[in-house]
Design an enzyme around this catalytic site. Structure first.
Site, PDB file in Angstrom:
ATOM      1  N   PRO A 102       0.788  -1.245   0.000  1.00 26.96           N
ATOM      2  CA  PRO A 102       0.000   0.000   0.000  1.00 26.96           C
ATOM      3  C   PRO A 102       0.816   1.288   0.000  1.00 26.96           C
ATOM      4  CG  PRO A 102       0.151  -0.833   2.228  1.00 26.96           C
ATOM      5  CD  PRO A 102       0.866  -1.851   1.353  1.00 26.96           C
ATOM      6  N   CYS A 103       2.119   1.216  -0.201  1.00 25.05           N
ATOM      7  CA  CYS A 103       2.911   2.439  -0.138  1.00 25.05           C
ATOM      8  C   CYS A 103       2.419   3.466  -1.154  1.00 25.05           C
ATOM      9  CB  CYS A 103       4.393   2.143  -0.373  1.00 25.05           C
ATOM     10  SG  CYS A 103       4.789   1.437  -1.974  1.00 25.05           S
ATOM     11  N   GLY A 104       2.288   4.695  -0.725  1.00 28.92           N
ATOM     12  CA  GLY A 104       1.846   5.774  -1.592  1.00 28.92           C
ATOM     13  C   GLY A 104       0.343   5.876  -1.779  1.00 28.92           C
TER      14      GLY A 104
END
Length: 250
Positions: A192-194
């Site tokens: 889920p980064c960003g």
């Protein structure tokens, strides 16, 4: 309103539940597509602090893959068995196993007529709230008709070429394997980064005009219309056109 303009694109646990249930209601109108369902869960992972929870589930989605790449039936996407009238009558696990066997036989016979060797891959998709990132995370797994899990190299072959290209080229989109927070088994997950950053940008104008609360019902739909493309999941066009902020599937 000034406070809402600083929204970082993330959700509280309660907002995720509202967004998830709104997503299920919107999806119910898509009779041509497999149905997502909200799975309530009262015993929560240690990372979650609210009293009740759950996740979104789309299960038993099959892909029929031909081993002969020259065959006309290379990939056929199917509906989950649970969305059919027959599956609604399933009373026990043994019956479900028989349905799997029947499905495999029917698909094999269909492709035999077309003179190609095939196998059936099934997929489950879950959308789960992350207390750490405060955004939804897509979990998924693939397995064959006998229940044996598929490795990443096999799953990757099932994806559309556009999805593989996205995974190879994007520095924000990558797959990891982690323990499912509810089922306690290894699943693949889209990191889920960003997510908060691009959800903030996606809703920036709408938050400014109508406020954050009005954006929550469309949050999961908007999120899936972008994230789902990485693993071949698409949002129906009629749902996308209901809101001008939803990106159309390519």
């Amino acid at each position: 309103m000034a406070k809402e303009l600083t929204w970082d694109g993330t959700l509280s646990p309660n907002e995720f539940q509202k967004a998830a249930k709104a997503f299920v209601q919107k999806w119910k109108g898509c009779i041509s597509m497999p149905a997502w369902a909200w799975k309530p869960f009262t015993r929560l992972p240690y990372t979650l602090t609210h009293d009740e929870g759950g996740y979104l589930s789309l299960e038993i989605v099959y892909k029929h893959v031909a081993e002969e790449r020259s065959c006309d039936c290379i990939v056929q996407e199917g509906y989950p068995l649970e969305s059919s009238a027959l599956a609604e009558e399933v009373a026990d696990a043994a019956t479900l196993v028989n349905l799997f066997a029947l499905l495999s036989l029917l698909m094999a016979l269909k492709c035999k007529v077309l003179d190609c060797d095939t196998e059936t891959h099934l997929y489950d998709f879950h959308i789960i709230y992350s207390a750490s990132y405060r955004v939804p995370i897509l979990y998924f797994r693939g397995y064959n008709i006998g229940g044996q899990p598929l490795d990443w190299s096999t799953i990757k072959e099932d994806l559309p070429l556009s999805s593989v290209k996205m995974l190879d080229e994007s520095r924000w989109t990558f797959i990891t394997k982690e323990e499912h927070p509810y089922l306690k088994r290894p699943w693949f997950t889209l990191h889920p980064c960003g997510t908060g950053d691009w959800m903030k940008l996606l809703f920036l104008d709408k938050v400014a005009s109508v406020g954050r609360a009005a954006c929550i019902p469309n949050y999961v739909l908007s999120w899936l219309s972008m994230v789902g493309q990485a693993v071949g999941l698409k949002v129906p066009l009629d749902l996308l056109t209901e809101d001008e902020h939803l990106p159309v599937n390519s």
